[in-house]
Scaffold this motif. Sequence first.
Motif, PDB file in Angstrom:
ATOM      1  N   ALA A 142      25.046  47.979  35.030  1.00  0.00           N
ATOM      2  CA  ALA A 142      25.180  46.583  35.425  1.00  0.00           C
ATOM      3  C   ALA A 142      24.849  46.383  36.899  1.00  0.00           C
ATOM      4  O   ALA A 142      24.519  45.268  37.312  1.00  0.00           O
ATOM      5  N   ARG A 143      24.973  47.424  37.673  1.00  0.00           N
ATOM      6  CA  ARG A 143      24.645  47.359  39.114  1.00  0.00           C
ATOM      7  C   ARG A 143      23.460  48.275  39.398  1.00  0.00           C
ATOM      8  O   ARG A 143      23.467  49.068  40.334  1.00  0.00           O
ATOM      9  N   ALA A 144      22.432  48.156  38.582  1.00  0.00           N
ATOM     10  CA  ALA A 144      21.328  49.124  38.599  1.00  0.00           C
ATOM     11  C   ALA A 144      20.628  49.197  39.956  1.00  0.00           C
ATOM     12  O   ALA A 144      20.293  50.297  40.438  1.00  0.00           O
ATOM     13  N   LEU A 145      20.382  48.069  40.588  1.00  0.00           N
ATOM     14  CA  LEU A 145      19.624  48.086  41.843  1.00  0.00           C
ATOM     15  C   LEU A 145      20.388  48.807  42.947  1.00  0.00           C
ATOM     16  O   LEU A 145      19.859  49.711  43.602  1.00  0.00           O
ATOM     17  N   THR A 146      21.657  48.408  43.144  1.00  0.00           N
ATOM     18  CA  THR A 146      22.461  49.051  44.191  1.00  0.00           C
ATOM     19  C   THR A 146      22.662  50.524  43.903  1.00  0.00           C
ATOM     20  O   THR A 146      22.522  51.380  44.788  1.00  0.00           O
ATOM     21  N   VAL A 147      22.983  50.817  42.651  1.00  0.00           N
ATOM     22  CA  VAL A 147      23.195  52.216  42.264  1.00  0.00           C
ATOM     23  C   VAL A 147      21.898  53.006  42.408  1.00  0.00           C
ATOM     24  O   VAL A 147      21.896  54.144  42.881  1.00  0.00           O
ATOM     25  N   MET A 203      30.105  56.146  49.125  1.00  0.00           N
ATOM     26  CA  MET A 203      31.503  55.725  49.183  1.00  0.00           C
ATOM     27  C   MET A 203      31.612  54.295  49.698  1.00  0.00           C
ATOM     28  O   MET A 203      32.400  53.491  49.191  1.00  0.00           O
ATOM     29  N   ALA A 204      30.799  53.952  50.710  1.00  0.00           N
ATOM     30  CA  ALA A 204      30.808  52.583  51.239  1.00  0.00           C
ATOM     31  C   ALA A 204      30.356  51.586  50.175  1.00  0.00           C
ATOM     32  O   ALA A 204      30.880  50.465  50.088  1.00  0.00           O
ATOM     33  N   MET A 205      29.368  52.015  49.372  1.00  0.00           N
ATOM     34  CA  MET A 205      28.890  51.132  48.306  1.00  0.00           C
ATOM     35  C   MET A 205      29.995  50.863  47.284  1.00  0.00           C
ATOM     36  O   MET A 205      30.195  49.728  46.851  1.00  0.00           O
ATOM     37  N   ILE A 206      30.754  51.893  46.930  1.00  0.00           N
ATOM     38  CA  ILE A 206      31.846  51.707  45.967  1.00  0.00           C
ATOM     39  C   ILE A 206      32.938  50.836  46.566  1.00  0.00           C
ATOM     40  O   ILE A 206      33.490  49.943  45.899  1.00  0.00           O
ATOM     41  N   GLU A 251      34.428  42.644  44.342  1.00  0.00           N
ATOM     42  CA  GLU A 251      33.782  41.991  43.216  1.00  0.00           C
ATOM     43  C   GLU A 251      34.375  42.449  41.883  1.00  0.00           C
ATOM     44  O   GLU A 251      34.296  41.736  40.876  1.00  0.00           O
ATOM     45  N   ARG A 252      34.962  43.651  41.875  1.00  0.00           N
ATOM     46  CA  ARG A 252      35.432  44.226  40.621  1.00  0.00           C
ATOM     47  C   ARG A 252      36.954  44.140  40.467  1.00  0.00           C
ATOM     48  O   ARG A 252      37.504  44.705  39.517  1.00  0.00           O
ATOM     49  N   GLU A 303      32.261  57.527  38.147  1.00  0.00           N
ATOM     50  CA  GLU A 303      31.068  56.824  38.599  1.00  0.00           C
ATOM     51  C   GLU A 303      30.455  57.517  39.816  1.00  0.00           C
ATOM     52  O   GLU A 303      29.232  57.691  39.898  1.00  0.00           O
ATOM     53  N   ALA A 304      31.310  57.907  40.773  1.00  0.00           N
ATOM     54  CA  ALA A 304      30.813  58.602  41.960  1.00  0.00           C
ATOM     55  C   ALA A 304      30.147  59.921  41.588  1.00  0.00           C
ATOM     56  O   ALA A 304      29.088  60.283  42.127  1.00  0.00           O
ATOM     57  N   MET A 305      30.743  60.652  40.652  1.00  0.00           N
ATOM     58  CA  MET A 305      30.174  61.931  40.232  1.00  0.00           C
ATOM     59  C   MET A 305      28.842  61.737  39.514  1.00  0.00           C
ATOM     60  O   MET A 305      27.898  62.522  39.705  1.00  0.00           O
TER      61      MET A 305
END
Length: 416
Positions: free
Chosen positions: A12-17, A303-306, A312-313, A337-339
């Motif tokens: 769902a967050r394909a671009l950022t991820v 980590m900053a992205m999460i 938002e989550r 998710e981080a892993m």
Amino acid sequence: MILRLAVGSLMARALTVGMTVLAIALSVALFLGVEKVRTGARASFADTISGTDLIVGARSGSVQLLLYSVFRIGNATNNVTWESYQDIASRPEVDWIVPISLGDSHRQFRVMGTTQGFFDHYRYRGDRALEIGTGHGLDDLYDAVIGAEVADALGYTVGDPIVVSHGLASFSDHDDQPFRVAGIVERTGTPVDRTVIVSLEAIEAIHVDWKSGAKIPGRTTPVERIRQMDLTPTGITAAMVGVENLLQIFGLQRWINEYPEEPLLAILPGVALQELWQIVGVAETALVGVSAMVVVTALLGMMAMIFSSLNERRREMAIWRAMGARPAVILGLLVLEAMLIAAAGAVLGFVLLYLGLVAARPWVDAAFGLWLPIEAPTVRELWTLLAVVGVAALAGLLPALRAYRLSLADGMMVRT
């Protein structure tokens, strides 16, 4: 179920991820690439000279002898007399011996006097022999064989004249006896590329009218007469030795080091190369450290992205809690998710690394003489990938703990 939720959330967050995965992939490729370059540089350094059992020169230090005899750096403290060279050559343990005479130069490149044995016995990168790409060897007294870097830097081709200068930083040229480029050695990535090779007799010939480092005033011997002279050298700078049996190396080394006629030193090239690498290899530690910091920076970005996505989550987390999800599920979801992001970045980085190696290896070998190995992943590399995933789990733990502590009411009533 948690894995399915994690994959769906990431999609769902394909671009950022995707940008985060790419950043991690590039950092992992850089880190592993530095490791490949470091390993290749050490192997190429160690394989600068191979197949030579001993190097003999005037007594000094092992690193100093290695530097001037193999790398053409610095000068010998003294010469080895021709009589001593012949005594060593006559030993029953000696299979072959190649003399080396240094001291002159050509436009900042070292000139080395030797024999045909140098082309026959010098080996590098395992068991690779020197190959003359164009031209031929030392067939005439005034023939010169030059390295690939000399030819490229000075634009020489076969047949061009070469005038040797006396000493390393001298304005005195042996212009009365010019040489001719007879051959050009294929690029090796060793000091041979930066060397002008002539015969031992040629070194003696150009110094016929010289004494104590200076030309004798008013004296010029015709070339025709020089060709008829006995040009046996009185001394050499060093010699490379191969023995009949490897078990005889240490006995011959001890005999040379205790030679009564003059102070000599015999070294094992491999041991001296390791000593030299300990001096010059300090930079590799700094290089690995810098590339490791790049990986850490990419993981901190993840980590900053999460963290930035938590606001938002928060309602999403609250809905899961309201549907009965335990706090441990939310904690595990964010860590997973981080892993997954780190694992995808690590695998992609590995793929990018090997694609880069396949594309760049021929160019790097031709330009720098650095052989980059392409082989199955080593245990160290696999542990590196696991470490990246493990550190990513720790990096994802902090935002996961924050999400774990979000209350249901806080998630349902987001402050603006």
